[in-house]
Design a protein around this motif. Structure first.
Motif, PDB file in Angstrom:
ATOM      1  N   UNK A  21       0.838  -1.200   0.000  1.00 20.40           N
ATOM      2  CA  UNK A  21       0.000   0.000   0.000  1.00 20.40           C
ATOM      3  C   UNK A  21       0.876   1.255   0.000  1.00 20.40           C
ATOM      4  N   UNK A  22       1.969   1.223   0.757  1.00 27.05           N
ATOM      5  CA  UNK A  22       2.877   2.367   0.760  1.00 27.05           C
ATOM      6  C   UNK A  22       3.482   2.583  -0.620  1.00 27.05           C
ATOM      7  N   UNK A  23       3.953   1.501  -1.241  1.00 22.89           N
ATOM      8  CA  UNK A  23       4.513   1.630  -2.582  1.00 22.89           C
ATOM      9  C   UNK A  23       3.487   2.102  -3.594  1.00 22.89           C
ATOM     10  N   UNK A  24       2.252   1.614  -3.456  1.00 25.01           N
ATOM     11  CA  UNK A  24       1.167   2.023  -4.352  1.00 25.01           C
ATOM     12  C   UNK A  24       0.863   3.508  -4.187  1.00 25.01           C
ATOM     13  N   UNK A  25       0.836   3.974  -2.957  1.00 30.90           N
ATOM     14  CA  UNK A  25       0.580   5.399  -2.705  1.00 30.90           C
ATOM     15  C   UNK A  25       1.683   6.260  -3.301  1.00 30.90           C
ATOM     16  N   UNK A  26       2.936   5.808  -3.168  1.00 34.85           N
ATOM     17  CA  UNK A  26       4.055   6.563  -3.736  1.00 34.85           C
ATOM     18  C   UNK A  26       4.000   6.553  -5.263  1.00 34.85           C
ATOM     19  N   UNK A  27       3.566   5.428  -5.836  1.00 32.56           N
ATOM     20  CA  UNK A  27       3.415   5.344  -7.296  1.00 32.56           C
ATOM     21  C   UNK A  27       2.397   6.376  -7.786  1.00 32.56           C
ATOM     22  N   UNK A  28       1.246   6.427  -7.121  1.00 30.35           N
ATOM     23  CA  UNK A  28       0.210   7.371  -7.522  1.00 30.35           C
ATOM     24  C   UNK A  28       0.664   8.814  -7.301  1.00 30.35           C
ATOM     25  N   UNK A  29       1.301   9.063  -6.164  1.00 25.66           N
ATOM     26  CA  UNK A  29       1.784  10.410  -5.888  1.00 25.66           C
ATOM     27  C   UNK A  29       2.840  10.825  -6.890  1.00 25.66           C
TER      28      UNK A  29
END
Length: 253
Positions: A21-29
């Motif tokens: 989830x952290x990596x996904x959030x950073x990807x979107x950001x």
């Protein structure tokens, strides 16, 4: 087949749900920042933002999960086989991944609705499209997690990538061979055309027209993915029942 009890591995499990989830959030950001720096908050840039999220779900997510071995408490042989209970547990983790990724994606779709001037039905269809195709990707990952064999994992990854890019590549090759007069065909498997079409800004009539063109494909993919998951869980139940019967027979003898 004789079962061998093995000690639980002390090696790290790899990327857990929180890390994903952290990596996904950073990807979107990161996608958001790059698109803002390149093109600002224009509608084309916002549509690319949605496609970037789709690529993350259908490309990066399977790459992460299919590169991790399925943890096993028992192995049926010294090979790559995974028993039903361990496979079912891995499928449960993939389902949790899918739910978490799509919940986070809601934080992207609804703010973009205001900037891109999408109607509420458009935003809902985009949510359904991303959820449906990512559910299909999760199904392929879940099947791939049924073995630790590298070749099977590789083929599962190839399928995930092919769902996104194979149809556009074949269309492009046909276009190069036949010329521009061929036109753009309606894609059946790839999500790129459907997501791009539904995310277009315009009048209410134009939005309804885009949904009318791509809505059936979106619903079909989502329904097929759900049916696939039901079949997978049914297969897992049969596998676990067979393994229990085999264990009882071995204990009785």
């Amino acid at each position: 087949m004789d079962e061998v009890v093995v000690k639980a591995s002390k090696k790290p499990r790899g990327v857990g749900l929180r890390g994903l989830v952290l990596g996904w959030s950073l990807w979107l950001l990161g996608s958001w920042v790059v698109l803002w720096a390149v093109g600002g908050w224009t509608v084309p840039a916002l549509r690319v933002m949605v496609l970037s999220g789709l690529v993350g779900m259908m490309g990066v997510w399977p790459a992460v999960r299919l590169s991790q071995p399925t943890r096993t408490r028992r192995v049926a042989s010294a090979g790559h086989e995974v028993l039903g209970g361990d496979w079912a547990r891995a499928c449960g983790w993939i389902a949790a991944d899918w739910l978490a990724l799509n919940l986070v994606f809601q934080a992207v779709i609804w703010p973009l609705q205001l900037a891109a001037r999408w109607s509420t039905p458009q935003a809902v269809w985009l949510v359904v499209a991303v959820a449906g195709w990512s559910l299909l990707t999760g199904l392929v990952i879940a099947w791939g997690r049924g073995t630790n064999h590298p070749a099977a994992r590789t083929w599962a990854m190839v399928v995930c990538v092919a769902v996104v890019v194979l149809e556009p590549i074949l269309w492009w090759m046909g276009l190069m061979a036949a010329g521009p007069e061929v036109g753009v065909p309606e894609m059946r498997f790839s999500p790129l055309q459907a997501v791009w079409g539904v995310s277009a800004a315009g009048t209410e009539a134009q939005a309804q027209a885009a949904v009318a063109v791509h809505g059936f494909q979106i619903v079909t993919v989502a329904a097929s993915a759900m049916v696939g998951w039901v079949v997978l869980w049914g297969l897992l139940a049969l596998v676990m029942l067979r393994e229990r019967a085999t264990s009882r027979g071995a204990a009785a003898s």
